[in-house]
Design an enzyme around this catalytic site. Structure first.
Site, PDB file in Angstrom:
ATOM      1  N   PHE A   1     -14.103 -30.968  20.013  1.00 17.45           N
ATOM      2  CA  PHE A   1     -13.123 -31.500  19.064  1.00 17.45           C
ATOM      3  C   PHE A   1     -12.685 -32.870  19.543  1.00 17.45           C
ATOM      4  O   PHE A   1     -12.129 -33.007  20.629  1.00 17.45           O
ATOM      5  CB  PHE A   1     -11.899 -30.592  18.897  1.00 17.45           C
ATOM      6  CG  PHE A   1     -10.950 -31.134  17.873  1.00 17.45           C
ATOM      7  CD1 PHE A   1     -11.171 -30.908  16.524  1.00 17.45           C
ATOM      8  CD2 PHE A   1      -9.877 -31.936  18.237  1.00 17.45           C
ATOM      9  CE1 PHE A   1     -10.330 -31.450  15.552  1.00 17.45           C
ATOM     10  CE2 PHE A   1      -9.032 -32.482  17.274  1.00 17.45           C
ATOM     11  CZ  PHE A   1      -9.258 -32.236  15.931  1.00 17.45           C
TER      12      PHE A   1
ATOM     13  N   ASP B   1     -12.694 -36.848  27.249  1.00 16.27           N
ATOM     14  CA  ASP B   1     -11.594 -36.790  26.293  1.00 16.27           C
ATOM     15  C   ASP B   1     -10.561 -35.817  26.859  1.00 16.27           C
ATOM     16  O   ASP B   1     -10.728 -34.605  26.781  1.00 16.27           O
ATOM     17  CB  ASP B   1     -12.129 -36.317  24.929  1.00 16.27           C
ATOM     18  CG  ASP B   1     -11.017 -36.143  23.887  1.00 16.27           C
ATOM     19  OD1 ASP B   1      -9.829 -36.182  24.264  1.00 16.27           O
ATOM     20  OD2 ASP B   1     -11.360 -35.966  22.702  1.00 16.27           O
TER      21      ASP B   1
ATOM     22  N   LYS C   1      -1.683 -37.538  22.820  1.00 16.18           N
ATOM     23  CA  LYS C   1      -0.751 -36.404  22.762  1.00 16.18           C
ATOM     24  C   LYS C   1       0.445 -36.540  23.712  1.00 16.18           C
ATOM     25  O   LYS C   1       1.386 -37.258  23.386  1.00 16.18           O
ATOM     26  CB  LYS C   1      -1.519 -35.093  22.952  1.00 16.18           C
ATOM     27  CG  LYS C   1      -2.452 -34.832  21.769  1.00 16.18           C
ATOM     28  CD  LYS C   1      -2.923 -33.401  21.612  1.00 16.18           C
ATOM     29  CE  LYS C   1      -3.580 -33.198  20.258  1.00 16.18           C
ATOM     30  NZ  LYS C   1      -4.975 -32.872  20.294  1.00 16.18           N
TER      31      LYS C   1
END
Ligand SMILES: *Cc1c(COP(=O)(O)O)cnc(C)c1O
Length: 401
Positions: A141, A226, A256
């Site tokens: 993702f 990531d 985030k």
């Protein structure tokens, strides 16, 4: 409940239905707790997909935001601002990288990494024009933009969004042979998550990252991680790659929790040499590196350091894991995780984790199912032991045979 139902009905009427949220309406958050509009209190076990590692509305981050909001919020990168330098200095020091490039959302940072490694491929490695290949991993993702869904193997993320961005080569997770075989003279990078979050907390074999990195080095391929979800303390280390020796990436992607969930702030980090591919005018973002985001980001990083959130995640994650493993139930087929990033996989015959998340909601625990059968537990890292005890009681109750 009628009040919440009215809000839900209005939201459903006026918003695109691109999510399927649990049926509650939140209006306030503090630390690990959130409250709905009827005043019911819940322990947040999702932390906005790990954006709120520092806890909801952390006072130091909110102070930094309100102070900055009174001064200046946006300058654009046409001018310097006095906040971006200190923020990136801190970020680079913590990640032990030379340089950072700030963006806003995670997907934008991934796009920035793609641009960086492609440009590096053409200008440094000498790949022929438009031939660059990037290796990615099944069930990844990396976001929802066209390039990031082009990297995906998930049919739901891709269906009817084509044509896709070419140049991505998919390999199986955890498969070093596949990695070696996939590398060609045109390969510029491997981009992967060190633990796959959205796929259901999938953890690679011990030593995988180190070996993958070594294969990349031997082939002059950039190793890109990531860590938008796994980074900044979530897995019990500041960055997830630190669970292994010599697994530091060439390019690190963060987002985030970089803002503690207060504002969209993301970045890529890399060496001077790689970052040198970016020269004036070739990449940018109106809001990227803005003084609000930078002030918030600096405060969010300081909280992670000052409150030793990575260590907390490590210690409390082990504690939570042991308590979960002791739950007497046949409904669980696997529990896996690192730090306070834990997936409980339910028996596939149970018809998915959603109904269990709904049951947990009525007990005051907010969790979200990932990939149908997994309940993800990722509370804010400021959680205390006694709250973990309470959390496990509720989970045991819902999963009892
Ligand atoms: C959330 C996430 C992204 C995308 O971030 P957005 O801010 O939603 O664009 C990318 N990669 C990983 C690993 C993520 O968890």
């Amino acid at each position: 409940m009628t009040h919440q139902q009215d809000i839900i009905d209005q939201t459903d009427r006026r918003s695109a239905h691109n999510y399927n949220p649990l049926p509650l309406v939140l209006e306030r958050g503090e630390g690990i707790w959130v409250w709905d509009t009827d005043g019911n209190k819940y322990l947040d076990c999702l932390s906005a997909y790990s954006a709120v590692n520092q806890g909801h509305c952390h006072p130091k981050i909110i102070d930094a935001m309100t102070e900055q909001a009174k001064k200046i919020t946006l300058t654009s990168r046409a001018f310097h601002n006095d906040q971006m330098g200190p923020f990136l200095e801190k970020l680079c020091q913590m990640a032990r990288m030379d340089k950072a490039l700030p963006m806003n959302t995670g997907a934008e940072a991934v796009e920035t990494a793609i641009k960086a490694v492609r440009k590096w491929g053409y200008e440094v490695k000498g790949v022929e024009d438009n031939k660059a290949e990037i290796i990615v991993v099944k069930d990844n993702f990396h976001g929802r933009t066209i390039a990031t869904v082009s990297m995906s193997s998930e049919p739901d993320y891709r269906k009817n969004f084509g044509p896709f961005t070419p140049g991505f080569i998919l390999i199986d997770y955890n498969d070093l042979d596949a990695l070696e075989q996939a590398i060609t003279p045109n390969t510029v990078a491997l981009i992967m998550e060190p633990v796959q979050g959205e796929a259901g907390i999938i953890i690679p074999d011990e030593g995988f990252l180190t070996k993958a990195r070594k294969i990349c080095k031997q082939n002059n391929v950039l190793f890109v991680l990531d860590e938008i979800q796994t980074g900044l303390g979530r897995t019990g280390k500041l960055f997830c790659f630190q669970h292994e020796e010599n697994a530091a990436p060439d390019v690190l992607i963060v987002g985030k929790a970089l803002s503690g969930g207060v504002y969209p702030v993301s970045a890529i980090l890399a060496s001077d040499e790689i970052m040198a591919v970016f020269t004036p005018g070739i990449h940018g973002s109106t809001f990227g590196g803005n003084p609000m985001g930078a002030a918030i980001g600096l405060a969010a990083l300081k909280v992670i350091e000052d409150e030793k959130l990575a260590e907390r995640s490590h210690i409390l994650g082990d504690y939570l894991m042991r308590k979960l493993q002791a739950i007497p139930t046949n409904k669980i087929t696997d529990i896996r995780g690192r730090g306070l990033f834990i997936g409980i996989e339910l028996n596939k015959d149970l018809g998915g984790a959603r109904s269990y998340c709904e049951a947990l909601m009525t007990k005051g625990l907010l969790c979200k199912e990932t990939h149908d059968h997994v309940i993800r537990l990722a509370p804010p890292l400021v959680i205390e032991k006694e709250h973990i005890d309470w959390m496990v009681e509720q989970i045991a109750e819902v999963l009892k045979d």
